[in-house]
Design a protein around this motif. Structure first.
Motif, mmCIF file in Angstrom:
data_model
loop_
_atom_site.group_PDB
_atom_site.id
_atom_site.type_symbol
_atom_site.label_atom_id
_atom_site.label_comp_id
_atom_site.label_asym_id
_atom_site.label_seq_id
_atom_site.Cartn_x
_atom_site.Cartn_y
_atom_site.Cartn_z
ATOM 1 N N UNK A 199 4.652 33.706 14.527
ATOM 2 C CA UNK A 199 3.674 32.929 13.763
ATOM 3 C C UNK A 199 4.224 31.545 13.426
ATOM 4 N N UNK A 200 3.329 30.564 13.413
ATOM 5 C CA UNK A 200 3.681 29.216 12.967
ATOM 6 C C UNK A 200 3.756 29.157 11.453
ATOM 7 N N UNK A 201 4.507 28.175 10.965
ATOM 8 C CA UNK A 201 4.459 27.833 9.542
ATOM 9 C C UNK A 201 3.247 26.920 9.360
ATOM 10 N N UNK A 202 2.115 27.514 9.087
ATOM 11 C CA UNK A 202 0.869 26.761 9.042
ATOM 12 C C UNK A 202 0.668 26.055 7.712
ATOM 13 N N UNK A 203 0.606 24.728 7.742
ATOM 14 C CA UNK A 203 0.339 23.963 6.523
ATOM 15 C C UNK A 203 -1.043 24.309 5.973
ATOM 16 N N UNK A 204 -1.135 24.428 4.656
ATOM 17 C CA UNK A 204 -2.434 24.536 3.993
ATOM 18 C C UNK A 204 -2.938 23.139 3.648
ATOM 19 N N UNK A 205 -2.166 22.381 2.856
ATOM 20 C CA UNK A 205 -2.429 20.944 2.762
ATOM 21 C C UNK A 205 -1.715 20.308 3.952
ATOM 22 N N UNK A 206 -2.446 19.819 4.948
ATOM 23 C CA UNK A 206 -1.800 19.341 6.173
ATOM 24 C C UNK A 206 -0.920 18.108 5.931
ATOM 25 N N UNK A 207 0.217 18.073 6.611
ATOM 26 C CA UNK A 207 1.062 16.878 6.546
ATOM 27 C C UNK A 207 0.281 15.664 7.042
ATOM 28 N N UNK A 208 -0.624 15.894 8.003
ATOM 29 C CA UNK A 208 -1.420 14.800 8.548
ATOM 30 C C UNK A 208 -2.383 14.184 7.560
ATOM 31 N N UNK A 209 -2.682 14.883 6.462
ATOM 32 C CA UNK A 209 -3.553 14.329 5.420
ATOM 33 C C UNK A 209 -2.776 13.485 4.415
ATOM 34 N N UNK A 210 -1.460 13.475 4.523
ATOM 35 C CA UNK A 210 -0.617 12.847 3.510
ATOM 36 C C UNK A 210 0.292 11.777 4.109
ATOM 37 N N UNK A 211 -0.209 11.063 5.093
ATOM 38 C CA UNK A 211 0.616 10.056 5.758
ATOM 39 C C UNK A 211 0.616 8.707 5.055
ATOM 40 N N UNK A 212 -0.030 8.639 3.905
ATOM 41 C CA UNK A 212 -0.090 7.355 3.203
ATOM 42 C C UNK A 212 1.210 7.036 2.482
ATOM 43 N N UNK A 213 2.109 8.042 2.318
ATOM 44 C CA UNK A 213 3.426 7.764 1.730
ATOM 45 C C UNK A 213 4.408 8.817 2.197
ATOM 46 N N UNK A 214 5.680 8.442 2.252
ATOM 47 C CA UNK A 214 6.718 9.366 2.712
ATOM 48 C C UNK A 214 6.858 10.536 1.743
ATOM 49 N N UNK A 215 6.790 10.278 0.446
ATOM 50 C CA UNK A 215 6.913 11.356 -0.532
ATOM 51 C C UNK A 215 5.777 12.346 -0.388
ATOM 52 N N UNK A 216 4.532 11.839 -0.265
ATOM 53 C CA UNK A 216 3.379 12.726 -0.111
ATOM 54 C C UNK A 216 3.526 13.582 1.141
ATOM 55 N N UNK A 217 3.994 12.973 2.216
ATOM 56 C CA UNK A 217 4.191 13.686 3.475
ATOM 57 C C UNK A 217 5.251 14.768 3.325
ATOM 58 N N UNK A 218 6.387 14.404 2.754
ATOM 59 C CA UNK A 218 7.495 15.357 2.615
ATOM 60 C C UNK A 218 7.131 16.532 1.712
ATOM 61 N N UNK A 219 6.328 16.280 0.684
ATOM 62 C CA UNK A 219 5.969 17.341 -0.262
ATOM 63 C C UNK A 219 5.150 18.457 0.380
#
Length: 270
Positions: free
Chosen positions: A118-138
């Motif tokens: 199984x994949x580690x499936x994001x619930x809040x996608x990393x692709x939705x949080x590309x507006x900042x590095x912190x948001x992406x990393x979280x």
């Protein structure tokens, strides 16, 4: 004669000023009404739309909030605002998945997924949080992932995520709630017995300027070429499946109207 003319001119000037003042006041009253309506429906505070938690373990990160379910070792829901153009073309380096320091009962170790299929499936996608590095990393906290079949994760689920981003751009932002349906007797993976949901859901809420509109998707955990509208369900139905009350903070009449609808056209074309 001149004195009478002067008085007459002054009288008409006063009438003109009074009429302008009344028109100005009327216009301001109209604006006040518009502001009142706008504040009721347009004030966009994420906490006003958080669902109920069946576990009473709500975790707030800077850009998303989740309700962690220790028994299933994942979030029962993740909620966040998706602003327009949040999924920029910025390519951040992917960090490692790490346990969520805010989860008191400890979120599942990423090693539960190793060799599981199984994949580690994001619930809040990393692709939705590309507006900042912190948001992406979280988004790489293990509290924000759920076991997903690779073809599901890269297939129909990815199609839905892409469509949600399209709608966020089109409608000037959305409020998103997403998760797996956590039920008894699910298959598990790893030493910590992370549950594998049989289906996943997304609930979307948007503001049309004078009212709120919502739509819900319930997608079986398998890849599908079916059109996305075929997975639309009412929020009422989803609440029965999950035990979660999604928009309980809204006025009852508003909540009832948006939760009983499952009209894809009403959502997509208006």
């Amino acid at each position: 004669m001149k004195k009478c003319l002067t008085i007459l001119i002054f009288f008409f000037w006063m009438l003109l000023q009074l009429a302008c003042r009344e028109q100005s006041n009327f216009t301001q009253e109209e604006k006040d009404v518009q502001v009142e309506v706008s504040e009721e429906f347009i004030a966009w505070k994420a906490e006003d739309f958080f669902p109920t938690s069946t576990t009473n373990q709500i975790i707030h990160h800077n850009y998303y909030t989740l309700s962690y379910h220790e028994e299933h070792e994942q979030a029962e829901w993740v909620a966040y605002q998706l602003q327009p153009n949040s999924s920029s073309t910025t390519d951040f380096k992917r960090p490692y998945f790490v346990e969520d320091p805010k989860v008191q009962t400890a979120s599942a170790d990423w090693r539960n997924y190793r060799n599981s299929g199984y994949d580690k499936g994001h619930l809040c996608p990393a692709g939705d949080m590309k507006f900042s590095k912190q948001a992406y990393d979280d988004t790489f906290y293990t509290s924000n992932i759920s076991p997903q079949k690779p073809d599901f994760n890269a297939g129909v689920w990815n199609r839905l995520e892409q469509k949600v981003r399209y709608w966020a751009d089109k409608y000037d932002g959305l409020f998103v709630v997403t998760g797996g349906v956590l039920e008894p007797n699910l298959k598990t993976i790893g030493k910590e017995e992370v549950s594998v949901p049989n289906s996943f859901y997304k609930v979307l809420l948007r503001n049309t300027g004078d009212k709120l509109r919502a739509i819900a998707f319930l997608v079986p955990h398998e890849n599908s070429e079916q059109p996305l509208y075929s997975f639309v369900v009412s929020i009422d139905e989803l609440e029965k499946r999950t035990g979660i009350d999604f928009f309980h903070q809204l006025p009852d009449d508003v909540e009832k109207k948006i939760e009983e609808s499952k009209d894809y056209k009403e959502w997509s074309f208006k």
